[in-house]
Enzyme design. Structure first.
Site, PDB file in Angstrom:
ATOM      1  N   ARG A  46       0.863  -1.185   0.000  1.00 52.47           N
ATOM      2  CA  ARG A  46       0.000   0.000   0.000  1.00 52.47           C
ATOM      3  C   ARG A  46       0.897   1.231   0.000  1.00 52.47           C
ATOM      4  NH1 ARG A  46      -3.288  -2.980  -1.490  1.00 52.47           N
ATOM      5  NH2 ARG A  46      -5.406  -3.373  -0.713  1.00 52.47           N
ATOM      6  N   HIS A  58      -1.176  -0.245 -10.292  1.00 54.48           N
ATOM      7  CA  HIS A  58      -1.797  -1.180  -9.344  1.00 54.48           C
ATOM      8  C   HIS A  58      -2.205  -2.484 -10.046  1.00 54.48           C
ATOM      9  CE1 HIS A  58      -3.820  -1.162  -5.158  1.00 54.48           C
ATOM     10  NE2 HIS A  58      -3.572  -2.417  -5.528  1.00 54.48           N
TER      11      HIS A  58
END
Length: 311
Positions: free
Chosen positions: A226, A274
């Site tokens: 993250r 991502h």
């Protein structure tokens, strides 16, 4: 009826409902808006993808929710005072996909691909000295399901592998560390550092100035966890100073990454959108279906997220 609850503007909602319905032919999977008052009152479980808290409050007898994502920090933050058990996705396919990505981008740094790309831009024909995998130490931050799967791929490829986790873990072929001293050891001795940690209050900002000062000079970084685990300003300082040679970043504190952010043009950064471990909708739907079936048959809620730990 089994509601699937996602933000109203989520373009993937229909695809998720179709996949879940195919995996659960004995259920009727519908968007929340399709439930009438009686159905909402009878609903005990919902499948969710970053739902709005106000939508969950429309189900007064809801007992638990099943997320279709492995990461649930956003869901935990959004739920606030809604004290619902949250079951996160634990899909072996996700671990295998992540392990593949970790190996691919570790090899990208190991074989000096960023430097060769720069040489190409400069139109320079310049072979670089090769280093054997056995001479590279890869440090994994996080030795859960994803980290353990990634470690196995890296060990098989011949790398020296060490790992750090919140509590001690034994992973075949990996020198495991834990605690503050263990983290310092991994930072100081890893040629390539791979972050696969969950985002928790303890890991937020973990890789900041202090950590980068402990990092082995010239190390490379891969962050597939993250964005908020890495202090963005500290990362830039580490890259600009040469403490960090290159960073492969698949996650950011703001996504999609705004066009004006420095990462896009920094020569020491590879930006990914991502994509390191996308959820495979069909395998995920099968796991959700099995958990829902067990609940329907036995009233058993699968193991839920520990709210204090954040995963």
């Amino acid at each position: 009826m089994l509601p699937f609850i996602a933000p109203p503007d989520d373009p993937r909602q229909a695809d998720w409902i179709a996949a879940l319905q195919a995996a659960m032919p004995h259920e009727t999977v519908v968007p929340l808006a399709a439930l009438d008052d009686a159905a909402r009152l009878a609903c005990e479980v919902a499948v969710v993808a970053n739902p709005r808290p106000e939508d969950l409050r429309r189900l007064p007898r809801l007992r638990w929710v099943h997320s279709v994502w492995a990461g649930v920090e956003r869901l935990l933050a959004d739920l606030g005072d809604l004290d619902l058990p949250i079951v996160r996705l634990q899909d072996p396919q996700l671990a295998d996909t992540m392990a593949e990505a970790v190996l691919a981008w570790t090899l990208y740094l190991h074989r000096d691909m960023p430097r060769y790309a720069q040489l190409q831009r400069e139109r320079r024909w310049q072979p670089l000295d090769a280093v054997r995998a056995q001479e590279r130490c890869v440090g994994l931050l996080g030795l859960g399901a994803l980290g353990s799967a990634a470690a196995a791929r890296l060990v098989a490829a011949g790398f020296q592998v060490q790992g750090w986790s919140r509590t001690p873990r034994a992973v075949p072929g990996v020198h495991g560390w834990s605690g503050d001293e263990g983290l310092a050891q991994v930072l100081a001795t890893s040629d390539l550092l791979v972050c696969l940690l969950p985002l928790t209050p303890q890991t937020r900002g973990l890789l900041g100035d202090a950590a980068f000062q402990q990092l082995k000079p010239g190390a490379g970084l891969i962050n597939f966890a993250r964005g908020a685990i890495v202090d963005d300003a500290a990362l830039r300082r580490a890259l600009d100073s040469g403490r960090l040679s290159h960073a492969v970043l698949d996650v950011f504190d703001a996504e999609p990454l705004p066009a004006d952010r420095w990462h896009w043009t920094h020569p020491g950064v590879t930006v990914l959108p991502h994509i390191s471990a996308p959820t495979h909708r069909q395998t995920a739907a099968r796991i959700v279906a099995d958990n829902i079936a067990a609940y329907r048959q036995h009233g058993r809620i699968p193991p839920a997220v520990d709210r204090e730990r954040g995963y």
